[in-house]
Scaffold this active site. Structure first.
Site, mmCIF file in Angstrom:
data_model
loop_
_atom_site.group_PDB
_atom_site.id
_atom_site.type_symbol
_atom_site.label_atom_id
_atom_site.label_comp_id
_atom_site.label_asym_id
_atom_site.label_seq_id
_atom_site.Cartn_x
_atom_site.Cartn_y
_atom_site.Cartn_z
ATOM 1 C CG LEU A 54 -2.147 -0.969 1.357
ATOM 2 C CD1 LEU A 54 -3.046 -0.401 2.255
ATOM 3 C CD2 LEU A 54 -2.883 -0.803 -0.024
ATOM 4 C CG LEU A 75 -9.980 -6.632 3.675
ATOM 5 C CD1 LEU A 75 -10.227 -8.269 3.890
ATOM 6 C CD2 LEU A 75 -11.300 -6.162 3.917
ATOM 7 C CB SER A 130 -12.185 1.004 11.999
ATOM 8 O OG SER A 130 -12.100 0.892 13.409
ATOM 9 C CD GLU A 132 -9.912 3.080 17.895
ATOM 10 O OE1 GLU A 132 -10.440 2.176 18.480
ATOM 11 O OE2 GLU A 132 -9.044 4.137 18.568
ATOM 12 C CE1 TYR A 154 -6.500 0.935 12.326
ATOM 13 C CE2 TYR A 154 -8.423 1.419 13.766
ATOM 14 C CZ TYR A 154 -7.677 0.610 12.630
ATOM 15 O OH TYR A 154 -8.803 -0.335 12.169
#
Ligand code: NAP
Ligand code: GDD
Length: 341
Positions: A54, A75, A130, A132, A154
């Site tokens: 990536l 993913l 996510s 999160e 993150y």
């Protein structure tokens, strides 16, 4: 035959998704990074490997060109929240900008956005967003419209990936969706995440291989489900006529303490005798509580989870007991044991 390209194919979700898509009759390609990646033997049999990273735009273009996918599932990420404070820039590069690089690779190979290209045609894109991102939550439970307030580098990187995916959908008519997935676990979960850390430790303590388990915040609350259920939702999202984002979770809340209690109960031990609170595992900014409102996924995708929280934890402990007992008998791991996470 539909063709899919999965990034993060050596991870927990990548393995379950690859199995699911192969069972559905797809030709599956998996992006694997590095020259001698120790996780390479986690790639499920039947998956065609293509190399790429990536961090490297041209490798992604080459991977999409080689796989010629109908669907791309992104993913891959640096997915361990505490690491994101120690390597914040790398996390932004991989977990955030990596999404943009993958979208650009799709655009370059498929010609989406060029004059004459029809909106929505060509490669469909799934982004692993996510829960999160909700971070310091503004409401309980959280749905697709809940405000994002990420609490870690993150979470911030995931928010970028989330919005750039939506932006490419709106800008170029790309069939691009984000699955806002809440925590999901399995016997293949990385050992650094709290559920697996607990189930593995309970198993090892039972077998006399370990004495104590050091943890941080036992009061944190999550909505935990089974990874095998959640990858089904990913495919269902890309199968919709109209691209949209979906929250995926069980809608049930449990604390880290609940995980500990069930795991130690499964091996017949009292957790109070073995668990030690260690400040090194407490985070600079905590996400105290997450709980999904998956109404849209349940109604539009007809998605429902099949594994209850307690069964999930017991399943993980049982798998860790079997694996640890094998390792105890054969201290030098066989290739199969390496393979089995
Ligand atoms: P995981 O087990 O940690 O897997 C991460 C994957 O990303 C691995 O295959 C890893 O490859 C790959 N990767 C890391 N850096 C890369 C790079 N620079 N280029 C290419 N690949 C790279 O994560 P997971 O639990 O399966 O989660 C899958 C995705 O869903 C992640 O994006 C995660 O952030 C997101 N997510 C997970 C959950 C959850 O509860 N599991 C919930 C919401 C969202 P190596 O094997 O080479 O390291
Ligand atoms: N890892 C870990 N280790 N977590 C601990 C520990 C410990 O020793 N002690 C307490 N915890 C608490 C953390 O503070 C956190 O509140 C909770 O356990 C869950 O931690 P993790 O299992 O590491 O997961 P996460 O919620 O931070 O992140 C996971 O879920 C996200 C979705 O909400 C990851 O899979 C992310 O990639 C994913 O996006």
């Amino acid at each position: 035959m539909r063709r899919a390209l999965i990034t993060g194919v050596t991870g927990q979700d990548g393995s379950y998704l690859a199995e699911h898509l192969l069972a559905e009759g797809y030709q599956v390609w998996g992006l694997v990074r590095g020259q001698a990646n120790p996780h390479r033997d986690r790639v499920i049999e039947g998956v065609r490997v293509v190399e790429g990273d990536l961090l490297d735009q041209s490798s992604l273009v080459a991977a999409v060109d080689r796989a010629q996918p109908d669907e791309v599932y992104n993913l891959a990420a640096i997915s361990y929240v505490p690491m994101s404070w120690h390597q914040a820039e790398l996390t932004a590069e991989v977990t955030g900008l990596g999404v943009l690089r993958m979208l650009e690779a799709i655009r370059m190979v498929s010609g989406i956005g060029r004059a004459g290209a029809s909106p929505g045609a060509g490669i469909r894109f799934y982004q692993a967003s996510s829960s999160e991102m909700f971070g310091k939550v503004s409401e309980v439970p959280q749905n697709e419209a809940t405000t994002l307030h990420p609490r870690s580098p993150y979470g911030v990187a995931k928010a970028y990936g989330h919005f750039i995916t939506r932006n490419y959908r709106e800008s170029f008519g790309l069939h691009a969706v984000s699955g806002i997935l809440f925590n999901h676990e399995s016997p293949r979960r990385g050992r650094e995440f709290v559920t697996r850390k607990i189930t593995l430790s309970a198993a090892r303590i039972k077998l006399g291989l370990q004495r104590e388990l050091r943890l941080g915040n036992l009061d944190a609350v999550r909505d935990w489900g089974f990874a095998g259920d959640y990858v089904r939702a990913m495919r269902l999202m890309l199968a919709q006529d109209r691209p949209a984002d979906y929250v995926v979770g069980t809608g049930h809340m449990h604390s880290v303490r609940d995980v500990v209690r069930i795991a130690f109960d499964t091996v017949g031990l009292d957790w109070h005798d073995h668990v030690v609170i260690d400040p090194q595992f407490v985070r600079p900014a905590e996400v105290e509580l997450l709980c999904a409102d998956s109404t849209r996924a349940r109604v539009e995708l007809r998605w429902t989870p099949t594994v209850e929280f307690e069964d999930l934890i017991r399943m993980m402990v049982t798998a860790d007991l079997e694996r640890s007992a094998r390792e105890q008998q054969t201290p030098v791991a066989t290739p199969q044991e390496h393979r089995a996470w």
